[in-house]
Design a protein around this motif. Structure first.
Motif, PDB file in Angstrom:
ATOM      1  N   ILE A 193       0.853  -1.206   0.000  1.00 53.70           N
ATOM      2  CA  ILE A 193       0.000   0.000   0.000  1.00 53.70           C
ATOM      3  C   ILE A 193       0.881   1.246   0.000  1.00 53.70           C
ATOM      4  N   SER A 194       1.939   1.215   0.815  1.00 54.65           N
ATOM      5  CA  SER A 194       2.806   2.401   0.861  1.00 54.65           C
ATOM      6  C   SER A 194       3.512   2.628  -0.480  1.00 54.65           C
ATOM      7  N   LEU A 195       3.604   1.567  -1.289  1.00 56.42           N
ATOM      8  CA  LEU A 195       4.201   1.715  -2.633  1.00 56.42           C
ATOM      9  C   LEU A 195       3.138   2.044  -3.695  1.00 56.42           C
ATOM     10  N   GLY A 196       1.888   2.196  -3.252  1.00 53.31           N
ATOM     11  CA  GLY A 196       0.837   2.613  -4.189  1.00 53.31           C
ATOM     12  C   GLY A 196      -0.045   1.494  -4.709  1.00 53.31           C
ATOM     13  N   HIS A 197       0.150   0.286  -4.213  1.00 50.53           N
ATOM     14  CA  HIS A 197      -0.648  -0.852  -4.673  1.00 50.53           C
ATOM     15  C   HIS A 197      -2.052  -0.746  -4.075  1.00 50.53           C
TER      16      HIS A 197
END
Ligand code: HSE
Length: 384
Positions: free
Chosen positions: A299-303
């Motif tokens: 999530i923190s990588l945008g997933h």
């Protein structure tokens, strides 16, 4: 990023402990049952979590469909990213939760719900974007693999080894989901949804290891065979899907036969990639918690999504998949099957059928059990 945790059982405790040591992530409040609030970081008030702007992610690790569905829906509506290890929830409500997450522009990730620590669904979701996935499956339940391995290797008793799997935190709260094959079925449903955008809704079959005896295992050993509980789903040439879980008898040289303890072997076959096999611990506190944290990191990588936007529910067609079956049953019930080979063992017959539809075998077993007939069946080698 701060992550609240819903549930403080085997996985919840693991997630909390890992978050305390993880750079870039920190533990938020933990939701526990009313009357169980015995520390500052615990609360029994979901609204307190959902109205807290410092909570970015909600990790649902309670298990079961309710109240998990109500709580996860509320979290998505409140604009929180959600990660979950709860396969029962995602198999039952995947469509609604996928739609809600997309509507509110937040993440809904659940890699811990299939394969424990193995990064299977993330990998499958990526592969499905660029390759045609032809089949998915493998060993997807750690409890039953642990039991089958111990029964085969050490001659362990079914009841004792199930109790050990529960003690080690591998089994579900109600272990009948593990031993009946239902847990693995839920996982293969998620894999179908990720691979093909179809969450199977009807026509599924599952058989577990709850009818297996020590005498059956000894008999397989004598024949050089190893029993494993395998999930399988595939597309036929016309695009029709089959999906089921059942015990399979394999030669000792098979890759699945070498999978030990609580490990899983998750696999898919891509038209271009060919066979992809991923192995790791499929159950247990820290293996599962590690997958929950990996989703947080994604999530923190945008997933944001594992399911495709157009996810739909549809029936599967297990009448199209055929297997040869090994069946052990009382001599007086053996007439229900035509065996290519058979042997008698006391009052029991152990026979092997010609290839027959998977749905037919599962239906016949249900019919016989309805009239108190005790039988065990397993496919011979892997279903095609
Ligand atoms: N009870 C499950 C298993 C836990 O044994 O595989 C992980 O999903």
């Amino acid at each position: 990023m701060k992550a609240a945790i819903l549930g403080f059982g085997t996985v919840g405790v693991g997630v909390y402990e890992m978050l305390q040591k993880c750079e870039g992530l920190e533990p938020g409040p933990v939701l526990v049952r009313a009357g169980k609030v015995n520390a500052d970081y615990k609360t029994d008030d979901l609204d307190q979590i959902l109205s807290d702007p410092s909570v970015h992610i909600v990790a649902e690790v309670m298990g079961g469909t309710e109240p998990a569905f109500t709580y996860v829906s509320a979290a998505l509506r409140a604009g929180k990213h959600v990660v979950t290890s709860n396969k029962a929830l995602v198999a039952a409500h995947g469509l609604e939760l996928n739609a809600l997450a997309r509507e509110h522009g937040v993440a809904f990730l659940f890699s811990a719900a299939c394969g424990g620590a193995i990064p299977f669904l993330h990998n499958l979701a990526l592969a499905a974007q660029t390759d045609k996935i032809l089949s998915v499956g493998g060993i997807l339940n750690g409890t039953t693999n642990f039991m089958l391995d111990a029964m085969q290797t050490d001659g362990c008793d079914y009841g004792e080894i199930l109790a050990e799997a529960q003690r080690l935190g591998y089994a579900e709260a109600d272990p009948s989901a593990d031993v009946s094959g239902l847990d693995a079925l839920r996982k293969i449903m998620l894999a179908c949804a990720v691979a093909w955008g179809v969450l199977p809704s009807e026509g599924l079959n599952h058989e577990g290891i709850d009818s297996l005896t020590a005498a059956d295992v000894a008999h397989f050993k004598e024949k050089g065979l190893v029993c494993r509980l395998l999930a399988h789903a595939s597309l036929d040439e016309c695009g029709r899907l089959s999906a089921f879980v059942q015990p399979v008898l394999l030669p000792q040289t098979a890759q699945e036969a070498a999978v030990k303890k609580n490990f899983n072997l998750a696999k898919y076959h891509g038209e271009n990639a060919g066979d992809i096999l991923l192995s790791g611990q499929g159950a247990g506190r820290y293996p599962t918690a590690s997958a929950v944290l990996r989703d947080m990191s994604a999530i923190s990588l945008g997933h944001r999504n594992m399911f495709p936007a157009g996810l739909k529910a549809d029936a599967v067609h297990n009448e199209l998949a055929k297997c040869r079956y090994y069946i052990r049953l009382p001599r007086e019930a053996a007439g229900a099957f035509t065996f290519e080979s058979q042997e008698e063992d006391g009052g029991l017959v152990r026979g092997v059928t010609a290839p027959m539809p998977v749905s037919r075998m599962h239906a016949l077993a249900s019919e016989l059990r309805a009239s108190e007939c005790k039988l065990f069946f397993a496919a011979m080698e892997e279903s095609k």
